[in-house]
Design a protein around this motif. Sequence first.
Motif, short mmCIF file in Angstrom:
data_model
loop_
_atom_site.label_atom_id
_atom_site.label_comp_id
_atom_site.label_asym_id
_atom_site.label_seq_id
_atom_site.Cartn_x
_atom_site.Cartn_y
_atom_site.Cartn_z
N ARG A 144 0.80 -1.23 0.00
CA ARG A 144 0.00 0.00 0.00
C ARG A 144 0.84 1.27 0.00
O ARG A 144 0.29 2.37 0.06
CB ARG A 144 -0.94 0.02 1.21
CG ARG A 144 -1.93 -1.13 1.23
CD ARG A 144 -2.89 -0.99 2.39
NE ARG A 144 -3.65 -2.19 2.60
CZ ARG A 144 -4.49 -2.37 3.62
NH1 ARG A 144 -4.66 -1.40 4.52
NH2 ARG A 144 -5.15 -3.50 3.76
N GLY A 145 2.15 1.15 -0.04
CA GLY A 145 2.99 2.34 -0.14
C GLY A 145 3.58 2.80 1.17
O GLY A 145 3.32 2.25 2.24
N ALA A 146 4.42 3.82 1.05
CA ALA A 146 5.11 4.44 2.19
C ALA A 146 4.74 5.92 2.24
O ALA A 146 4.61 6.58 1.21
CB ALA A 146 6.62 4.27 2.05
N TRP A 147 4.64 6.43 3.47
CA TRP A 147 4.13 7.79 3.66
C TRP A 147 4.90 8.49 4.77
O TRP A 147 5.34 7.86 5.72
CB TRP A 147 2.65 7.75 4.02
CG TRP A 147 1.82 6.95 3.07
CD1 TRP A 147 1.69 5.59 3.02
CD2 TRP A 147 1.05 7.46 1.98
NE1 TRP A 147 0.88 5.22 1.99
CE2 TRP A 147 0.47 6.34 1.32
CE3 TRP A 147 0.77 8.74 1.50
CZ2 TRP A 147 -0.37 6.48 0.22
CZ3 TRP A 147 -0.06 8.88 0.40
CH2 TRP A 147 -0.62 7.76 -0.23
N LEU A 148 5.06 9.79 4.64
CA LEU A 148 5.64 10.62 5.69
C LEU A 148 4.71 11.79 5.94
O LEU A 148 4.48 12.62 5.06
CB LEU A 148 7.03 11.14 5.29
CG LEU A 148 7.69 12.11 6.27
CD1 LEU A 148 7.88 11.48 7.64
CD2 LEU A 148 9.00 12.64 5.72
N ASN A 149 4.16 11.81 7.16
CA ASN A 149 3.20 12.87 7.54
C ASN A 149 2.12 13.05 6.48
O ASN A 149 1.73 14.17 6.12
CB ASN A 149 3.94 14.20 7.78
CG ASN A 149 4.81 14.16 9.02
OD1 ASN A 149 4.78 13.20 9.79
ND2 ASN A 149 5.60 15.19 9.23
N GLY A 150 1.63 11.92 5.97
CA GLY A 150 0.51 11.95 5.03
C GLY A 150 0.88 12.13 3.58
O GLY A 150 0.01 12.08 2.71
N GLU A 151 2.17 12.31 3.27
CA GLU A 151 2.60 12.48 1.88
C GLU A 151 3.31 11.21 1.39
O GLU A 151 4.15 10.67 2.09
CB GLU A 151 3.53 13.69 1.74
CG GLU A 151 2.84 15.01 2.03
CD GLU A 151 3.71 16.20 1.67
OE1 GLU A 151 4.78 16.01 1.04
OE2 GLU A 151 3.32 17.33 2.02
N ARG A 152 2.97 10.79 0.18
CA ARG A 152 3.52 9.56 -0.38
C ARG A 152 5.02 9.71 -0.62
O ARG A 152 5.49 10.74 -1.10
CB ARG A 152 2.81 9.24 -1.70
CG ARG A 152 3.21 7.90 -2.33
CD ARG A 152 2.54 6.76 -1.63
NE ARG A 152 2.90 5.46 -2.19
CZ ARG A 152 2.16 4.79 -3.07
NH1 ARG A 152 1.02 5.31 -3.51
NH2 ARG A 152 2.53 3.60 -3.48
#
Length: 277
Positions: A144-152
């Motif tokens: 499902r992906g990786a995210w930092l503070n809601g950003e892909r």
Amino acid sequence: MIDDYLAGDLSAVEEAIRKAAAAEIMPRHRQLAAHEIVQKSGPHDLVTTADRLAEEHLTASLTALLPGSVVVGEEAVHADPSVYGALGGDAPVWIVDPVDGTRQFVRGEAGFCTLVALAVRGEVLASWTYAPVLDWMATAVKGRGAWLNGERLLPGPPEPGADLRVAMSHPDYTTEDQKRALLVLDTPGVRARPCGSAGLEYLGVARGDQEAIAFSWENAWDHAAGLLLVTEAGGAHLTLSGEEFRIAGDNAMPFTAARTPETAERIRALLASASSG
């Protein structure tokens, strides 16, 4: 598959991590007394009251979120090495490093984080990397992906022709043989430097701040969260043998994780050349 274990409520894990940091880590940041800092195996291997209490806090909250799960935490394994064997069992395992970058934490710096990963039968399904001073919460879920503070997080390939920026095992934590194995990265086209917090180095790869890491130790709590973060951001990880890193151990070392599969193979080939030379 993660929904089979957490019913999609990943925010509860994030909240548990934030609460542990707020209760046990941040009140002690830059406030540690001398008696709250203890050496484990040597002067560079430190543990603080914050490490121990944060791991206890997380152990209670995470196992409550997933009944029947167990915790493999850095401090629990230090107290009882047999705990590590749970990584090879059938129960869901929370892999926890309460303060990754303890040396930075002791110095009062910002470069530390809390690492949590959920694994089942050796497969990491989800991970959380939380740097409380920086207010960074990086998450990854398998597929499902990786995210930092809601950003892909999708760093893409390195700039063509540019030197590869690589963080490698710090010399304070390596044997002479490991130092020799990593020395091969001192070569044209690669800019290698000693690592800080392993968790934040993985995040740096997933963000595109650097191209790769090259590490020489296997402790699952240092790697599980970051490996999923990097792969879900489009990267890859390889051991010396060309296989993916296994969190339960028995890997051909050293290994690399990189922002693209091609970069991972380039670093792996360099490391392999040292062992065959």
